[in-house]
Motif scaffolding. Structure first.
Motif, short mmCIF file in Angstrom:
data_model
loop_
_atom_site.label_atom_id
_atom_site.label_comp_id
_atom_site.label_asym_id
_atom_site.label_seq_id
_atom_site.Cartn_x
_atom_site.Cartn_y
_atom_site.Cartn_z
N GLU A 33 0.82 -1.21 0.00
CA GLU A 33 0.00 0.00 0.00
C GLU A 33 0.85 1.26 0.00
O GLU A 33 0.47 2.27 -0.62
CB GLU A 33 -0.96 0.00 1.19
CG GLU A 33 -2.10 -0.99 1.01
CD GLU A 33 -3.07 -0.99 2.17
OE1 GLU A 33 -4.24 -1.32 1.94
OE2 GLU A 33 -2.68 -0.66 3.31
N TYR A 34 1.98 1.24 0.68
CA TYR A 34 2.87 2.41 0.65
C TYR A 34 3.37 2.66 -0.77
O TYR A 34 3.40 3.81 -1.24
CB TYR A 34 4.06 2.20 1.59
CG TYR A 34 3.77 2.57 3.02
CD1 TYR A 34 3.51 3.89 3.40
CD2 TYR A 34 3.76 1.60 4.02
CE1 TYR A 34 3.26 4.22 4.71
CE2 TYR A 34 3.50 1.92 5.33
CZ TYR A 34 3.24 3.23 5.68
OH TYR A 34 2.98 3.56 6.98
N ASP A 35 3.76 1.60 -1.45
CA ASP A 35 4.24 1.79 -2.82
C ASP A 35 3.11 2.24 -3.74
O ASP A 35 3.30 3.11 -4.60
CB ASP A 35 4.85 0.49 -3.35
CG ASP A 35 6.23 0.21 -2.77
OD1 ASP A 35 6.71 1.04 -1.98
OD2 ASP A 35 6.82 -0.83 -3.11
N ALA A 36 1.92 1.65 -3.56
CA ALA A 36 0.78 2.07 -4.37
C ALA A 36 0.45 3.54 -4.11
O ALA A 36 0.18 4.30 -5.06
CB ALA A 36 -0.43 1.19 -4.07
N LEU A 37 0.47 3.94 -2.85
CA LEU A 37 0.17 5.34 -2.51
C LEU A 37 1.18 6.28 -3.15
O LEU A 37 0.83 7.35 -3.65
CB LEU A 37 0.16 5.52 -0.99
CG LEU A 37 -0.08 6.95 -0.49
CD1 LEU A 37 -1.46 7.45 -0.93
CD2 LEU A 37 0.05 7.00 1.03
N ALA A 38 2.45 5.88 -3.14
CA ALA A 38 3.49 6.71 -3.75
C ALA A 38 3.24 6.92 -5.23
O ALA A 38 3.39 8.02 -5.77
CB ALA A 38 4.86 6.08 -3.52
N ILE A 39 2.84 5.85 -5.90
CA ILE A 39 2.58 5.94 -7.34
C ILE A 39 1.34 6.77 -7.61
O ILE A 39 1.31 7.62 -8.51
CB ILE A 39 2.46 4.52 -7.93
CG1 ILE A 39 3.80 3.79 -7.81
CG2 ILE A 39 2.02 4.57 -9.39
CD1 ILE A 39 3.71 2.30 -7.96
#
Length: 263
Positions: A57-63
């Motif tokens: 989720e952190y990576d998805a949020l960053a994108i």
């Protein structure tokens, strides 16, 4: 723990932006306060050894942040307080592997689903006393470790046991990881987990844990927002762009196949 915009940008840089993604809404860098629990690996958790908040989720949020030009600020809260706090507008957005359900949809708005998972039975490796929900329910000595108010809790109550939310065979923990530690220690006999998170634990502990039985239903995960939030259409557009260009699939590969918990 605050996850800075710079740290999120590093995650986003791992997957390049496509031409289609560049056509998404531009929210002008607006600050978005995002609340999470950091207790649901591999979606979001504190990395052992580094103390860094990481996960799918952190990576998805960053994108998402890069694609629609927002500035996320991460705050932490317990699971049981998250949905009410977002519903009251204390936060702009919540993420912690939240199952999209009609009762929750009355309190908050959901994004489009970013992940589909199935509920599975997580047990100690070599378990031979039961093979499915029916044989588990038939043995009154067996205990389920779970977290109150979560989808695994309700599946345990209604799909495995007798529908009594006070059933003494339900042993409640503050977090699902705590329930899994109790499973490893032999204090409970089964933990219900979505297939995505459960596979992460099995991959990290192949000699200790296993998933058995048929799936006990399918669930979709979404981000949550206060009702009528202006963020929802933009977030949905970003999610759909990530689905279309393969980014969601790449995140699944990174966090559910390539990443091994605890290593």
């Amino acid at each position: 723990m605050i996850r800075t915009a710079a740290a999120l940008a590093l995650s986003a840089a791992l997957i390049p932006m496509t031409a289609a993604a560049q056509d998404l809404p531009d929210l002008g860098g607006m600050e978005v306060v995002v609340v999470t629990e950091n207790a649901y690996p591999p979606l979001q958790f504190i990395e052992p050894g580094t103390g860094n908040a990481i996960g799918w989720e952190y990576d998805a949020l960053a994108i998402i942040a890069e694609r629609i030009n927002i500035t996320p600020v991460i705050e932490n809260i317990s699971w049981d307080a998250m949905i009410p706090a977002v519903a009251e507008g204390q936060y702009d957005m919540g993420m912690t592997g939240i199952t999209i359900r009609a009762d929750r949809d009355e309190l908050v708005d959901f994004s489009a689903p970013y992940m589909v998972s199935q509920m599975r039975m997580l047990v100690r490796a070599g378990e031979d006393r039961f093979t499915d929900a029916a044989s588990f329910a038939a043995d009154a000595d067996l205990l389920i470790g779970t977290q109150a108010g979560t989808t695994p809790f309700y599946v345990g109550v209604y799909d495995v046991l007798d529908g009594n939310e006070a059933n003494p065979r339900l042993v409640l923990f503050e977090t699902i990881p705590a329930a899994i530690q109790a499973l490893i220690a032999g204090d409970v006999d089964m933990v219900l987990s979505d297939s995505a998170g459960g596979q992460g634990y099995v991959t990290a502990n192949p000699e200790t844990l296993a998933m058995i039985g048929e799936p006990l239903g399918t669930e979709e995960f979404g981000f949550i927002f206060p009702n009528d939030s202006e963020l929802v259409p933009a977030i949905n557009a970003a999610i759909e762009s990530m689905r279309a260009d393969g980014t969601l699939a790449e995140l699944d590969q990174r966090w559910f196949v390539d990443y091994v918990l605890g290593q």
